[in-house]
Design a protein around this motif. Structure first.
Motif, PDB file in Angstrom:
ATOM      1  N   LEU A  91       0.817  -1.216   0.000  1.00 48.94           N
ATOM      2  CA  LEU A  91       0.000   0.000   0.000  1.00 48.94           C
ATOM      3  C   LEU A  91       0.853   1.269   0.000  1.00 48.94           C
ATOM      4  CD1 LEU A  91      -2.929  -0.785   2.482  1.00 48.94           C
ATOM      5  CD2 LEU A  91      -2.988  -0.728  -0.014  1.00 48.94           C
ATOM      6  N   THR A  92       2.140   1.152   0.341  1.00 44.85           N
ATOM      7  CA  THR A  92       2.988   2.347   0.369  1.00 44.85           C
ATOM      8  C   THR A  92       3.106   2.975  -1.016  1.00 44.85           C
ATOM      9  OG1 THR A  92       4.984   1.002   0.120  1.00 44.85           O
ATOM     10  CG2 THR A  92       4.349   1.622   2.364  1.00 44.85           C
ATOM     11  N   ASN A  93       2.827   2.208  -2.048  1.00 42.08           N
ATOM     12  CA  ASN A  93       2.879   2.732  -3.417  1.00 42.08           C
ATOM     13  C   ASN A  93       1.507   2.803  -4.080  1.00 42.08           C
ATOM     14  OD1 ASN A  93       5.757   2.922  -3.435  1.00 42.08           O
ATOM     15  ND2 ASN A  93       5.821   0.709  -3.670  1.00 42.08           N
ATOM     16  N   PHE A  94       0.459   2.585  -3.312  1.00 36.08           N
ATOM     17  CA  PHE A  94      -0.880   2.489  -3.890  1.00 36.08           C
ATOM     18  C   PHE A  94      -1.625   3.817  -3.911  1.00 36.08           C
ATOM     19  CE2 PHE A  94      -5.407   1.334  -3.736  1.00 36.08           C
ATOM     20  CZ  PHE A  94      -5.474   0.548  -4.869  1.00 36.08           C
ATOM     21  N   PHE A  95      -1.660   4.512  -2.775  1.00 36.95           N
ATOM     22  CA  PHE A  95      -2.397   5.773  -2.685  1.00 36.95           C
ATOM     23  C   PHE A  95      -1.474   6.934  -3.037  1.00 36.95           C
ATOM     24  CE2 PHE A  95      -4.410   3.046   0.614  1.00 36.95           C
ATOM     25  CZ  PHE A  95      -5.652   2.924   0.020  1.00 36.95           C
ATOM     26  N   HIS A  96      -2.035   7.936  -3.679  1.00 36.40           N
ATOM     27  CA  HIS A  96      -1.247   9.113  -4.051  1.00 36.40           C
ATOM     28  C   HIS A  96      -2.042  10.371  -3.711  1.00 36.40           C
ATOM     29  CE1 HIS A  96       1.595   6.501  -6.037  1.00 36.40           C
ATOM     30  NE2 HIS A  96       0.575   5.913  -6.642  1.00 36.40           N
ATOM     31  N   PHE A  97      -2.080  10.689  -2.424  1.00 39.47           N
ATOM     32  CA  PHE A  97      -2.807  11.853  -1.947  1.00 39.47           C
ATOM     33  C   PHE A  97      -1.827  12.986  -1.661  1.00 39.47           C
ATOM     34  CE2 PHE A  97      -5.905   8.590  -0.964  1.00 39.47           C
ATOM     35  CZ  PHE A  97      -7.119   9.227  -1.177  1.00 39.47           C
ATOM     36  N   PRO A  98      -2.281  14.226  -1.779  1.00 42.48           N
ATOM     37  CA  PRO A  98      -1.458  15.334  -1.275  1.00 42.48           C
ATOM     38  C   PRO A  98      -1.248  15.150   0.233  1.00 42.48           C
ATOM     39  CG  PRO A  98      -3.263  16.154  -2.631  1.00 42.48           C
ATOM     40  CD  PRO A  98      -3.509  14.682  -2.413  1.00 42.48           C
ATOM     41  N   LEU A  99      -0.257  15.823   0.771  1.00 42.42           N
ATOM     42  CA  LEU A  99       0.155  15.613   2.157  1.00 42.42           C
ATOM     43  C   LEU A  99      -0.987  15.781   3.158  1.00 42.42           C
ATOM     44  CD1 LEU A  99       2.478  14.962   4.048  1.00 42.42           C
ATOM     45  CD2 LEU A  99       3.003  17.399   4.113  1.00 42.42           C
ATOM     46  N   LEU A 100      -1.696  16.880   3.142  1.00 42.95           N
ATOM     47  CA  LEU A 100      -2.717  17.139   4.164  1.00 42.95           C
ATOM     48  C   LEU A 100      -3.878  16.138   4.125  1.00 42.95           C
ATOM     49  CD1 LEU A 100      -3.429  18.848   6.577  1.00 42.95           C
ATOM     50  CD2 LEU A 100      -4.521  20.483   5.035  1.00 42.95           C
ATOM     51  N   PRO A 101      -4.485  15.865   2.959  1.00 42.64           N
ATOM     52  CA  PRO A 101      -5.538  14.839   2.951  1.00 42.64           C
ATOM     53  C   PRO A 101      -5.011  13.460   3.361  1.00 42.64           C
ATOM     54  CG  PRO A 101      -5.648  16.145   0.949  1.00 42.64           C
ATOM     55  CD  PRO A 101      -4.390  16.545   1.661  1.00 42.64           C
ATOM     56  N   GLY A 102      -3.773  13.146   2.985  1.00 44.39           N
ATOM     57  CA  GLY A 102      -3.176  11.866   3.389  1.00 44.39           C
ATOM     58  C   GLY A 102      -3.021  11.764   4.897  1.00 44.39           C
ATOM     59  N   VAL A 103      -2.598  12.853   5.509  1.00 46.51           N
ATOM     60  CA  VAL A 103      -2.452  12.899   6.966  1.00 46.51           C
ATOM     61  C   VAL A 103      -3.812  12.684   7.630  1.00 46.51           C
ATOM     62  CG1 VAL A 103      -2.023  14.520   8.866  1.00 46.51           C
ATOM     63  CG2 VAL A 103      -0.351  14.296   7.029  1.00 46.51           C
ATOM     64  N   ILE A 104      -4.828  13.331   7.121  1.00 43.68           N
ATOM     65  CA  ILE A 104      -6.172  13.210   7.698  1.00 43.68           C
ATOM     66  C   ILE A 104      -6.697  11.784   7.551  1.00 43.68           C
ATOM     67  CG2 ILE A 104      -8.579  13.963   7.471  1.00 43.68           C
ATOM     68  CD1 ILE A 104      -7.389  16.763   6.688  1.00 43.68           C
ATOM     69  N   PHE A 105      -6.601  11.221   6.339  1.00 42.08           N
ATOM     70  CA  PHE A 105      -7.094   9.855   6.135  1.00 42.08           C
ATOM     71  C   PHE A 105      -6.296   8.851   6.957  1.00 42.08           C
ATOM     72  CE2 PHE A 105      -8.541  11.338   1.746  1.00 42.08           C
ATOM     73  CZ  PHE A 105      -9.840  11.523   2.160  1.00 42.08           C
ATOM     74  N   GLY A 106      -4.982   9.002   6.977  1.00 45.65           N
ATOM     75  CA  GLY A 106      -4.148   8.089   7.757  1.00 45.65           C
ATOM     76  C   GLY A 106      -4.478   8.160   9.232  1.00 45.65           C
ATOM     77  N   GLY A 107      -4.622   9.380   9.773  1.00 51.80           N
ATOM     78  CA  GLY A 107      -4.962   9.540  11.185  1.00 51.80           C
ATOM     79  C   GLY A 107      -6.313   8.933  11.530  1.00 51.80           C
ATOM     80  N   LEU A 108      -7.296   9.128  10.655  1.00 50.23           N
ATOM     81  CA  LEU A 108      -8.622   8.545  10.899  1.00 50.23           C
ATOM     82  C   LEU A 108      -8.582   7.016  10.899  1.00 50.23           C
ATOM     83  CD1 LEU A 108     -11.012  10.870   8.857  1.00 50.23           C
ATOM     84  CD2 LEU A 108     -11.049  10.473  11.328  1.00 50.23           C
ATOM     85  N   LEU A 109      -7.897   6.443   9.911  1.00 56.58           N
ATOM     86  CA  LEU A 109      -7.822   4.983   9.838  1.00 56.58           C
ATOM     87  C   LEU A 109      -7.109   4.391  11.048  1.00 56.58           C
ATOM     88  CD1 LEU A 109      -7.047   4.555   6.033  1.00 56.58           C
ATOM     89  CD2 LEU A 109      -9.138   3.858   7.225  1.00 56.58           C
ATOM     90  N   ILE A 110      -5.990   4.984  11.423  1.00 59.75           N
ATOM     91  CA  ILE A 110      -5.257   4.495  12.594  1.00 59.75           C
ATOM     92  C   ILE A 110      -6.098   4.674  13.852  1.00 59.75           C
ATOM     93  CG2 ILE A 110      -3.205   4.818  14.035  1.00 59.75           C
ATOM     94  CD1 ILE A 110      -1.795   5.775  11.383  1.00 59.75           C
ATOM     95  N   GLY A 111      -6.731   5.826  13.997  1.00 57.32           N
ATOM     96  CA  GLY A 111      -7.569   6.089  15.166  1.00 57.32           C
ATOM     97  C   GLY A 111      -8.730   5.118  15.278  1.00 57.32           C
ATOM     98  N   ILE A 112      -9.358   4.813  14.143  1.00 58.98           N
ATOM     99  CA  ILE A 112     -10.457   3.838  14.155  1.00 58.98           C
ATOM    100  C   ILE A 112      -9.926   2.479  14.601  1.00 58.98           C
ATOM    101  CG2 ILE A 112     -12.041   2.521  12.676  1.00 58.98           C
ATOM    102  CD1 ILE A 112     -12.390   5.172  11.050  1.00 58.98           C
TER     103      ILE A 112
END
Length: 192
Positions: A91-112
């Protein structure tokens, strides 16, 4: 498969997706033992899952003294999370989000993932387990305990890696902490 194993597995899937899909590609860190493991990986190239397991062992020896049930479920959570981290490495090469949306999605997934795991009194390892034990003793929400500990780890990472961009990691742990506080504060939620 026992119910708590299914719940831990679903939670681990969220955590591994957040870390591999969003945190690692942005070269950021998470808090806790995952954050320390990511720092070791970035600095010296050691295997993330193996470092994570090794760093957790002393914490589990501490936990076994206080609560045997948390120890076993935490151990299960650590190993399942480490397996998912290894399996979902592509997955490290799968998603290509800009930094801020990536941070938000990553934080939400980890938090969940962390929140769901803590709801079954399990832990994806390390600092999460300590926060769970401390919250049991102090009645402080584990999400808020995690936030303080994780902020210290990230600030250390900024200094060690000399990369100001790591300050975005503070947003990750804030989202994780708020999500965990929300999920652990809800009385009735069932996954799996």
């Amino acid at each position: 498969m026992p119910q708590h194993i299914r719940q831990i597995s679903v939670a681990s899937l969220f955590i591994a997706t957040g870390i591999n899909g969003f945190v690692v590609p942005a070269h950021l860190i998470n808090g806790g033992i995952w954050g320390i493991s990511l720092l070791v990986n970035y600095l010296w190239g050691f295997n993330l899952a193996i470092v994570f397991i090794c760093l957790n062992l002393p914490i589990y020896f501490f936990a076994i003294k206080y609560d045997l049930a948390y120890f076993y479920k935490g151990l299960i959570g650590t190993f399942i999370s480490a397996i998912f981290i290894k399996l979902l490495l592509p997955l490290t090469n799968f998603f290509h989000f800009p930094l801020l949306p990536g941070v938000i999605f990553g934080g939400l997934l980890i938090g969940i993932g962390v929140g769901l795991m803590l709801r079954v009194h399990a832990s994806p390892g390390g600092v999460d387990l300590l926060a769970l034990l401390l919250s049991k003793k102090t009645s402080i929400n584990p999400g808020f305990l995690l936030l303080g500990i994780d902020a210290a780890i990230i600030l250390f990472g900024v200094v060690a890696l000399r990369d100001g961009r790591l300050l975005y990691s503070l947003l990750i742990i804030s989202i994780v902490g708020i999500t965990v506080a929300f999920l652990t504060g809800i009385k009735s939620i069932k996954i799996c």
